[in-house]
Write a protein that holds these residues in place. Structure first.
Motif, PDB file in Angstrom:
ATOM      1  N   VAL A  54     -39.308  19.026   1.872  1.00 50.86           N
ATOM      2  CA  VAL A  54     -38.014  19.808   0.795  1.00 50.86           C
ATOM      3  C   VAL A  54     -37.148  19.089   1.935  1.00 50.86           C
ATOM      4  CG1 VAL A  54     -36.188  20.963   0.087  1.00 50.86           C
ATOM      5  CG2 VAL A  54     -38.326  22.174   0.080  1.00 50.86           C
ATOM      6  N   PHE A  55     -36.323  18.338   1.088  1.00 56.68           N
ATOM      7  CA  PHE A  55     -35.309  17.223   2.100  1.00 56.68           C
ATOM      8  C   PHE A  55     -33.520  17.670   1.881  1.00 56.68           C
ATOM      9  CE2 PHE A  55     -32.467  13.649   1.379  1.00 56.68           C
ATOM     10  CZ  PHE A  55     -32.239  12.956   2.933  1.00 56.68           C
ATOM     11  N   ALA A  56     -32.795  17.608   2.688  1.00 57.03           N
ATOM     12  CA  ALA A  56     -31.966  18.087   3.138  1.00 57.03           C
ATOM     13  C   ALA A  56     -31.064  18.005   4.271  1.00 57.03           C
ATOM     14  CB  ALA A  56     -32.225  19.845   3.428  1.00 57.03           C
ATOM     15  N   GLY A  57     -29.713  17.919   4.660  1.00 57.91           N
ATOM     16  CA  GLY A  57     -28.867  17.485   5.578  1.00 57.91           C
ATOM     17  C   GLY A  57     -28.315  15.841   5.244  1.00 57.91           C
ATOM     18  N   LYS A  58     -28.576  15.065   4.300  1.00 57.14           N
ATOM     19  CA  LYS A  58     -27.382  14.003   3.857  1.00 57.14           C
ATOM     20  C   LYS A  58     -26.253  13.953   4.541  1.00 57.14           C
ATOM     21  CE  LYS A  58     -28.601  11.631   0.313  1.00 57.14           C
ATOM     22  NZ  LYS A  58     -28.202  11.635  -1.585  1.00 57.14           N
ATOM     23  N   PRO A  59     -25.661  15.029   3.727  1.00 59.99           N
ATOM     24  CA  PRO A  59     -24.342  14.966   4.825  1.00 59.99           C
ATOM     25  C   PRO A  59     -23.834  14.412   6.469  1.00 59.99           C
ATOM     26  CG  PRO A  59     -24.338  16.689   3.450  1.00 59.99           C
ATOM     27  CD  PRO A  59     -25.479  16.715   3.641  1.00 59.99           C
ATOM     28  N   PHE A  60     -24.782  15.458   7.190  1.00 58.46           N
ATOM     29  CA  PHE A  60     -24.732  15.131   8.122  1.00 58.46           C
ATOM     30  C   PHE A  60     -25.441  14.470   9.010  1.00 58.46           C
ATOM     31  CE2 PHE A  60     -25.953  19.483   6.729  1.00 58.46           C
ATOM     32  CZ  PHE A  60     -25.000  20.225   7.289  1.00 58.46           C
ATOM     33  N   PHE A  61     -26.912  13.301   8.385  1.00 61.84           N
ATOM     34  CA  PHE A  61     -26.528  12.156   8.694  1.00 61.84           C
ATOM     35  C   PHE A  61     -25.895  11.506   8.598  1.00 61.84           C
ATOM     36  CE2 PHE A  61     -29.678   7.898   7.654  1.00 61.84           C
ATOM     37  CZ  PHE A  61     -30.468   8.278   9.002  1.00 61.84           C
ATOM     38  N   THR A  62     -25.808  11.279   7.355  1.00 62.33           N
ATOM     39  CA  THR A  62     -24.519  10.040   7.269  1.00 62.33           C
ATOM     40  C   THR A  62     -22.586  10.150   7.896  1.00 62.33           C
ATOM     41  OG1 THR A  62     -24.611  10.127   4.250  1.00 62.33           O
ATOM     42  CG2 THR A  62     -23.015   9.724   4.833  1.00 62.33           C
ATOM     43  N   LYS A  63     -22.376  11.584   8.024  1.00 57.83           N
ATOM     44  CA  LYS A  63     -21.258  11.491   8.533  1.00 57.83           C
ATOM     45  C   LYS A  63     -21.622  11.204   9.926  1.00 57.83           C
ATOM     46  CE  LYS A  63     -18.101  13.246   7.631  1.00 57.83           C
ATOM     47  NZ  LYS A  63     -17.090  12.495   7.380  1.00 57.83           N
ATOM     48  N   VAL A  64     -22.603  11.186  10.936  1.00 58.43           N
ATOM     49  CA  VAL A  64     -23.283  11.564  12.016  1.00 58.43           C
ATOM     50  C   VAL A  64     -22.904   9.296  12.360  1.00 58.43           C
ATOM     51  CG1 VAL A  64     -24.636  10.487  14.008  1.00 58.43           C
ATOM     52  CG2 VAL A  64     -24.443  13.036  12.617  1.00 58.43           C
ATOM     53  N   PHE A  65     -23.381   9.406  11.470  1.00 63.80           N
ATOM     54  CA  PHE A  65     -23.346   7.993  11.472  1.00 63.80           C
ATOM     55  C   PHE A  65     -21.966   6.856  10.990  1.00 63.80           C
ATOM     56  CE2 PHE A  65     -27.627   7.544  11.653  1.00 63.80           C
ATOM     57  CZ  PHE A  65     -27.743   7.368  12.905  1.00 63.80           C
ATOM     58  N   GLN A  66     -21.153   7.304  10.047  1.00 65.72           N
ATOM     59  CA  GLN A  66     -19.642   6.992   9.513  1.00 65.72           C
ATOM     60  C   GLN A  66     -18.743   7.272  10.469  1.00 65.72           C
ATOM     61  OE1 GLN A  66     -18.950   9.758   6.548  1.00 65.72           O
ATOM     62  NE2 GLN A  66     -19.590   8.380   5.106  1.00 65.72           N
ATOM     63  N   MET A  67     -18.813   8.096  11.679  1.00 63.44           N
ATOM     64  CA  MET A  67     -18.416   8.492  12.829  1.00 63.44           C
ATOM     65  C   MET A  67     -18.842   7.299  13.842  1.00 63.44           C
ATOM     66  SD  MET A  67     -18.300  12.423  13.012  1.00 63.44           S
ATOM     67  CE  MET A  67     -16.717  12.745  14.734  1.00 63.44           C
ATOM     68  N   LEU A  68     -19.832   6.680  14.002  1.00 66.00           N
ATOM     69  CA  LEU A  68     -20.227   5.565  14.843  1.00 66.00           C
ATOM     70  C   LEU A  68     -20.161   4.313  14.304  1.00 66.00           C
ATOM     71  CD1 LEU A  68     -23.453   7.294  16.473  1.00 66.00           C
ATOM     72  CD2 LEU A  68     -20.905   6.980  17.479  1.00 66.00           C
ATOM     73  N   ASP A  69     -18.831   3.834  13.058  1.00 60.61           N
ATOM     74  CA  ASP A  69     -19.181   2.772  12.463  1.00 60.61           C
ATOM     75  C   ASP A  69     -19.645   2.236  11.611  1.00 60.61           C
ATOM     76  OD1 ASP A  69     -16.394   3.117  13.071  1.00 60.61           O
ATOM     77  OD2 ASP A  69     -16.760   2.516  15.587  1.00 60.61           O
ATOM     78  N   CYS A  70     -20.859   2.949  10.886  1.00 57.16           N
ATOM     79  CA  CYS A  70     -21.876   2.708  10.361  1.00 57.16           C
ATOM     80  C   CYS A  70     -22.214   2.665   8.658  1.00 57.16           C
ATOM     81  CB  CYS A  70     -23.707   2.870  11.574  1.00 57.16           C
ATOM     82  SG  CYS A  70     -23.697   2.362  13.023  1.00 57.16           S
ATOM     83  N   LYS A  71     -22.920   2.511   8.413  1.00 61.05           N
ATOM     84  CA  LYS A  71     -22.945   2.429   6.690  1.00 61.05           C
ATOM     85  C   LYS A  71     -24.298   2.819   6.518  1.00 61.05           C
ATOM     86  CE  LYS A  71     -23.535  -0.842   4.009  1.00 61.05           C
ATOM     87  NZ  LYS A  71     -22.837  -2.373   2.735  1.00 61.05           N
ATOM     88  N   VAL A  72     -24.543   4.616   5.843  1.00 63.90           N
ATOM     89  CA  VAL A  72     -25.194   5.135   5.057  1.00 63.90           C
ATOM     90  C   VAL A  72     -26.077   4.477   3.418  1.00 63.90           C
ATOM     91  CG1 VAL A  72     -27.391   6.607   5.191  1.00 63.90           C
ATOM     92  CG2 VAL A  72     -25.548   6.656   7.285  1.00 63.90           C
ATOM     93  N   GLU A  73     -27.042   3.925   2.903  1.00 62.41           N
ATOM     94  CA  GLU A  73     -27.134   3.411   2.486  1.00 62.41           C
ATOM     95  C   GLU A  73     -28.229   4.341   1.846  1.00 62.41           C
ATOM     96  OE1 GLU A  73     -27.675  -0.505   0.970  1.00 62.41           O
ATOM     97  OE2 GLU A  73     -25.347  -0.898   0.813  1.00 62.41           O
TER      98      GLU A  73
END
Length: 292
Positions: A54-73
């Protein structure tokens, strides 16, 4: 087709960034020599799901990279709560940003995603067992979560279809054996707890026998936990209890697993909790690969 899972992202607290900042600092408290080696040119990296679950955890994955000036699509397949059967690696997202920053966030983001998906997968399995047996109660986790990682594991429970139980020590009052022994009696513990909790919090009492459960209910407990009962004794004692206190919630707990859970499901049990959901889950395998 999976039944649609509600979006739970809106539940996440505003201090999420500080929590994730702590994870990043824990992984990189000093120099990043590897980051020096790769430089800061903009690159892309593909997130690959490599095992079923079951796929879960998108908000955490996205936020990690946002805080490092990266973009997730994210790809269309990356729907939170979907049970994905993997026969070969599947691309779930593309991360774009300075390559040193991508690699600084890689392991933290993957660890979070794989563990959150692991909790969700085991929770879905347990919830489906109960549903397929026609039981209408709650399958719940417990407070047996990883220090510093509770929010991810509790989130994974929800995405998987289980209840979180109490979120932390401050939510709901649970009087366990140590509370009872230290205070002197179930009645004394419940009545003192009620003075502090007032009308806004439920009080649960961990009980080792039917007699203790009856004492707790008489003292004003909202929930009784029948702890470490055999399935046979649980069914018998829960029925006797509900005949006298039908309004009190009955929880079964203590060493219950997805394999043994069916034996504990009966009409007089409202909640079955498992520490294993946040303490014995297997991780779902993901990797992040820089595009050449």
């Amino acid at each position: 087709m999976d039944e649609a899972v509600p979006s739970f992202e809106g539940l996440l607290p505003p201090n999420l960034e500080s929590v994730i900042a702590g994870w990043i600092h824990d992984d990189m408290p000093s120099f990043d020599v590897g980051g020096l080696v790769v430089g800061s040119d903009t690159k892309e990296a593909k997130l690959l799901m490599k095992s079923s679950g079951v796929f879960a955890g998108k908000p955490f994955f996205t936020k990690v990279f946002q805080m490092l000036d990266c973009k997730v699509e994210w790809e269309e397949i990356a729907v939170e709560g979907n049970n994905i059967e993997i026969s070969e690696k599947v691309v779930f997202a593309t991360v774009t940003g300075p390559v040193n920053k991508i690699l600084q966030g890689e392991r933290t983001a993957l660890n979070t995603l794989s563990r959150c998906s692991g909790v969700a997968t085991l929770s879905r399995e347990a919830a489906d067992i109960a549903k397929n047996l026609g039981w209408n109660g709650w399958v719940a986790g417990t407070r047996k979560t990883t220090p510093g990682f509770r929010i991810v594991e509790k989130y994974g429970l929800l995405v998987g279809g289980a209840a979180t139980h109490r979120l932390d020590l401050s939510q709901m009052v649970m009087l366990k054996d140590n509370h009872i022994w230290a205070s002197g009696s179930i009645e004394k513990a419940v009545k003192l707890a009620r003075k502090a909790a007032g009308f806004s919090q439920k009080i649960e009492v961990e009980c080792q026998s039917l007699e203790e459960a009856l004492e707790a209910a008489k003292a004003g407990a909202d929930i009784v936990m029948l702890d470490n009962f055999t399935p046979e004794n649980l069914r018998k004692d829960a029925k006797t209890f509900k005949e006298q206190y039908p309004h009190v919630i009955v929880e079964a707990s203590g060493g219950i697993t997805t394999e043994s859970m069916p034996g504990f499901l009966c009409p007089d049990i409202d909640v079955v909790s498992q520490g294993k959901l946040t303490q014995g889950y297997s991780c779902v395998d993901f990797s992040l690969k820089i595009v050449h």
